[in-house]
Scaffold this motif. Structure first.
Motif, PDB file in Angstrom:
ATOM      1  N   VAL A  53     -32.147 -18.109  82.867  1.00 36.14           N
ATOM      2  CA  VAL A  53     -32.762 -18.207  81.542  1.00 36.14           C
ATOM      3  C   VAL A  53     -33.562 -16.942  81.262  1.00 36.14           C
ATOM      4  CG1 VAL A  53     -34.389 -19.472  80.083  1.00 36.14           C
ATOM      5  CG2 VAL A  53     -32.889 -20.732  81.627  1.00 36.14           C
ATOM      6  N   LEU A  54     -34.354 -16.505  82.242  1.00 33.72           N
ATOM      7  CA  LEU A  54     -35.171 -15.308  82.067  1.00 33.72           C
ATOM      8  C   LEU A  54     -34.298 -14.085  81.792  1.00 33.72           C
ATOM      9  CD1 LEU A  54     -37.769 -15.801  84.969  1.00 33.72           C
ATOM     10  CD2 LEU A  54     -37.942 -16.555  82.598  1.00 33.72           C
ATOM     11  N   ARG A  55     -33.200 -13.957  82.515  1.00 38.06           N
ATOM     12  CA  ARG A  55     -32.289 -12.822  82.311  1.00 38.06           C
ATOM     13  C   ARG A  55     -31.609 -12.882  80.949  1.00 38.06           C
ATOM     14  NH1 ARG A  55     -29.505 -12.400  88.141  1.00 38.06           N
ATOM     15  NH2 ARG A  55     -29.888 -14.601  88.008  1.00 38.06           N
ATOM     16  N   LEU A  56     -31.216 -14.084  80.532  1.00 37.04           N
ATOM     17  CA  LEU A  56     -30.532 -14.217  79.247  1.00 37.04           C
ATOM     18  C   LEU A  56     -31.442 -13.891  78.072  1.00 37.04           C
ATOM     19  CD1 LEU A  56     -28.237 -17.320  79.787  1.00 37.04           C
ATOM     20  CD2 LEU A  56     -27.540 -14.937  79.459  1.00 37.04           C
ATOM     21  N   PHE A  57     -32.718 -14.143  78.190  1.00 37.22           N
ATOM     22  CA  PHE A  57     -33.638 -13.780  77.118  1.00 37.22           C
ATOM     23  C   PHE A  57     -33.542 -12.293  76.813  1.00 37.22           C
ATOM     24  CE2 PHE A  57     -35.428 -17.837  76.633  1.00 37.22           C
ATOM     25  CZ  PHE A  57     -36.296 -17.797  75.559  1.00 37.22           C
ATOM     26  N   GLU A  58     -33.507 -11.481  77.840  1.00 37.81           N
ATOM     27  CA  GLU A  58     -33.371 -10.037  77.625  1.00 37.81           C
ATOM     28  C   GLU A  58     -31.974  -9.688  77.123  1.00 37.81           C
ATOM     29  OE1 GLU A  58     -35.408  -7.118  80.134  1.00 37.81           O
ATOM     30  OE2 GLU A  58     -35.968  -8.856  81.374  1.00 37.81           O
ATOM     31  N   SER A  61     -31.530 -10.208  73.540  1.00 40.18           N
ATOM     32  CA  SER A  61     -32.540  -9.461  72.781  1.00 40.18           C
ATOM     33  C   SER A  61     -33.602 -10.369  72.188  1.00 40.18           C
ATOM     34  CB  SER A  61     -31.878  -8.608  71.681  1.00 40.18           C
ATOM     35  OG  SER A  61     -31.052  -7.632  72.244  1.00 40.18           O
ATOM     36  N   PHE A  62     -33.920 -11.439  72.919  1.00 36.35           N
ATOM     37  CA  PHE A  62     -35.032 -12.313  72.540  1.00 36.35           C
ATOM     38  C   PHE A  62     -36.359 -11.699  72.986  1.00 36.35           C
ATOM     39  CE2 PHE A  62     -32.571 -16.633  72.822  1.00 36.35           C
ATOM     40  CZ  PHE A  62     -31.930 -16.345  71.638  1.00 36.35           C
ATOM     41  N   GLY A  63     -36.331 -10.835  73.990  1.00 33.77           N
ATOM     42  CA  GLY A  63     -37.529 -10.254  74.568  1.00 33.77           C
ATOM     43  C   GLY A  63     -37.570 -10.532  76.053  1.00 33.77           C
ATOM     44  N   MET A  64     -38.631 -10.058  76.691  1.00 37.09           N
ATOM     45  CA  MET A  64     -38.808 -10.274  78.122  1.00 37.09           C
ATOM     46  C   MET A  64     -39.645 -11.540  78.312  1.00 37.09           C
ATOM     47  SD  MET A  64     -40.153  -7.719  81.131  1.00 37.09           S
ATOM     48  CE  MET A  64     -41.612  -7.279  80.238  1.00 37.09           C
ATOM     49  N   LEU A  65     -39.096 -12.502  79.034  1.00 35.06           N
ATOM     50  CA  LEU A  65     -39.741 -13.792  79.245  1.00 35.06           C
ATOM     51  C   LEU A  65     -40.319 -13.845  80.654  1.00 35.06           C
ATOM     52  CD1 LEU A  65     -40.160 -16.564  77.819  1.00 35.06           C
ATOM     53  CD2 LEU A  65     -38.133 -17.344  79.052  1.00 35.06           C
ATOM     54  N   THR A  66     -41.603 -14.201  80.738  1.00 29.26           N
ATOM     55  CA  THR A  66     -42.303 -14.297  82.013  1.00 29.26           C
ATOM     56  C   THR A  66     -43.115 -15.575  82.028  1.00 29.26           C
ATOM     57  OG1 THR A  66     -42.583 -11.896  81.952  1.00 29.26           O
ATOM     58  CG2 THR A  66     -43.883 -13.102  83.578  1.00 29.26           C
ATOM     59  N   GLN A  67     -42.958 -16.367  83.065  1.00 32.86           N
ATOM     60  CA  GLN A  67     -43.782 -17.579  83.190  1.00 32.86           C
ATOM     61  C   GLN A  67     -45.193 -17.164  83.575  1.00 32.86           C
ATOM     62  OE1 GLN A  67     -42.128 -20.841  85.465  1.00 32.86           O
ATOM     63  NE2 GLN A  67     -44.171 -21.611  85.894  1.00 32.86           N
ATOM     64  N   SER A  80     -42.477 -10.906  75.542  1.00 32.64           N
ATOM     65  CA  SER A  80     -43.008  -9.587  75.226  1.00 32.64           C
ATOM     66  C   SER A  80     -41.873  -8.571  75.201  1.00 32.64           C
ATOM     67  CB  SER A  80     -44.076  -9.196  76.261  1.00 32.64           C
ATOM     68  OG  SER A  80     -43.502  -9.176  77.558  1.00 32.64           O
ATOM     69  N   GLY A  81     -42.252  -7.328  75.017  1.00 31.82           N
ATOM     70  CA  GLY A  81     -41.270  -6.252  75.024  1.00 31.82           C
ATOM     71  C   GLY A  81     -41.164  -5.567  73.677  1.00 31.82           C
ATOM     72  N   GLU A  82     -40.340  -4.560  73.650  1.00 30.97           N
ATOM     73  CA  GLU A  82     -40.209  -3.716  72.457  1.00 30.97           C
ATOM     74  C   GLU A  82     -39.731  -4.501  71.233  1.00 30.97           C
ATOM     75  OE1 GLU A  82     -38.007   0.398  71.049  1.00 30.97           O
ATOM     76  OE2 GLU A  82     -37.943  -0.190  73.148  1.00 30.97           O
ATOM     77  N   VAL A  83     -38.760  -5.380  71.417  1.00 35.59           N
ATOM     78  CA  VAL A  83     -38.253  -6.120  70.266  1.00 35.59           C
ATOM     79  C   VAL A  83     -39.335  -7.040  69.698  1.00 35.59           C
ATOM     80  CG1 VAL A  83     -37.206  -8.077  71.508  1.00 35.59           C
ATOM     81  CG2 VAL A  83     -36.248  -7.346  69.324  1.00 35.59           C
ATOM     82  N   ILE A  84     -40.171  -7.604  70.540  1.00 29.81           N
ATOM     83  CA  ILE A  84     -41.266  -8.459  70.078  1.00 29.81           C
ATOM     84  C   ILE A  84     -42.285  -7.619  69.321  1.00 29.81           C
ATOM     85  CG2 ILE A  84     -43.119 -10.030  70.784  1.00 29.81           C
ATOM     86  CD1 ILE A  84     -40.179 -11.064  71.188  1.00 29.81           C
ATOM     87  N   GLU A  85     -42.656  -6.477  69.872  1.00 28.86           N
ATOM     88  CA  GLU A  85     -43.607  -5.595  69.204  1.00 28.86           C
ATOM     89  C   GLU A  85     -43.099  -5.182  67.833  1.00 28.86           C
ATOM     90  OE1 GLU A  85     -44.873  -2.328  71.670  1.00 28.86           O
ATOM     91  OE2 GLU A  85     -45.188  -3.658  73.390  1.00 28.86           O
ATOM     92  N   GLN A  86     -41.830  -4.828  67.746  1.00 33.53           N
ATOM     93  CA  GLN A  86     -41.256  -4.424  66.457  1.00 33.53           C
ATOM     94  C   GLN A  86     -41.254  -5.579  65.464  1.00 33.53           C
ATOM     95  OE1 GLN A  86     -37.455  -2.517  66.808  1.00 33.53           O
ATOM     96  NE2 GLN A  86     -38.283  -0.800  67.955  1.00 33.53           N
ATOM     97  N   LYS A 126     -49.719  -8.293  71.252  1.00 32.79           N
ATOM     98  CA  LYS A 126     -48.332  -7.987  70.886  1.00 32.79           C
ATOM     99  C   LYS A 126     -47.353  -8.781  71.736  1.00 32.79           C
ATOM    100  CE  LYS A 126     -49.420  -3.444  69.129  1.00 32.79           C
ATOM    101  NZ  LYS A 126     -49.182  -2.020  69.194  1.00 32.79           N
ATOM    102  N   GLU A 127     -47.622 -10.092  71.820  1.00 30.46           N
ATOM    103  CA  GLU A 127     -46.757 -10.987  72.574  1.00 30.46           C
ATOM    104  C   GLU A 127     -46.791 -12.368  71.942  1.00 30.46           C
ATOM    105  OE1 GLU A 127     -48.667 -10.486  76.396  1.00 30.46           O
ATOM    106  OE2 GLU A 127     -49.840 -12.324  76.131  1.00 30.46           O
ATOM    107  N   VAL A 128     -45.907 -13.217  72.435  1.00 33.25           N
ATOM    108  CA  VAL A 128     -45.796 -14.590  71.950  1.00 33.25           C
ATOM    109  C   VAL A 128     -45.846 -15.498  73.173  1.00 33.25           C
ATOM    110  CG1 VAL A 128     -44.322 -16.231  70.717  1.00 33.25           C
ATOM    111  CG2 VAL A 128     -44.358 -13.826  70.020  1.00 33.25           C
ATOM    112  N   HIS A 129     -46.567 -16.607  73.063  1.00 32.01           N
ATOM    113  CA  HIS A 129     -46.599 -17.590  74.144  1.00 32.01           C
ATOM    114  C   HIS A 129     -45.747 -18.791  73.746  1.00 32.01           C
ATOM    115  CE1 HIS A 129     -50.558 -16.114  76.167  1.00 32.01           C
ATOM    116  NE2 HIS A 129     -49.650 -15.169  76.064  1.00 32.01           N
ATOM    117  N   LEU A 130     -44.844 -19.164  74.626  1.00 34.48           N
ATOM    118  CA  LEU A 130     -43.992 -20.328  74.430  1.00 34.48           C
ATOM    119  C   LEU A 130     -44.489 -21.410  75.383  1.00 34.48           C
ATOM    120  CD1 LEU A 130     -40.470 -18.613  74.459  1.00 34.48           C
ATOM    121  CD2 LEU A 130     -42.030 -18.900  72.540  1.00 34.48           C
TER     122      LEU A 130
END
Length: 145
Positions: A53-58, A61-67, A80-86, A126-130
């Protein structure tokens, strides 16, 4: 064209589609529709492990997912990541419901426990919490995942 230019164009295309076109088409129903679309995407593309799941997020292009937190009934992830910041820079109210629904459904399937999620934008970071809430008292029948 360089690899970096291709990545920038890919991000720009995603942002254009996700935050402008879909927002105009779906209007005030965007969050509900994208959440269920994310769940449907996960049901049609199941994974075998949470690491996938974590790999597929990147990859998607959903962003970098970290628990970042885990409790008995709840997991919190940082997106987080560049796409989220943009996306946060280019749109005052971007929706992350697609990502939330996708993650919720994948965890529901992997753990066989009813799961629902919400997201919270953290603009200063510059991040989102899920946040995925799971109900261990409500296991799902195996064929219902």
């Amino acid at each position: 064209m360089s690899e970096q230019n291709t990545e920038i164009q890919q991000f720009d295309s995603i942002i254009l589609l996700r935050d402008h076109l879909l927002s105009n088409l779906l209007g005030e129903d965007i969050d509900a529709i994208l959440y269920w679309a994310g769940k449907d995407l996960a049901r049609n593309h199941p994974v075998e492990t949470e690491l996938e799941v974590l790999r597929l997020f990147e990859q998607y292009s959903f962003g970098m997912l970290t628990q970042i937190e885990e409790k008995k009934n709840r997991k919190i992830y940082r997106l987080s990541g560049e796409v989220i910041e943009q996306r946060l820079e280019n749109d005052q109210f971007p929706s992350f419901s697609l990502e939330t629904g996708y993650l919720s459904q994948q965890l529901q399937r992997l753990n066989n426990i009813y799961s629902e999620g919400i997201y919270e934008i953290k603009p200063k970071k510059k991040e989102v919490h899920l946040t995925i809430q799971m109900d261990p008292k409500e296991p799902l029948p195996i064929d219902q995942n």
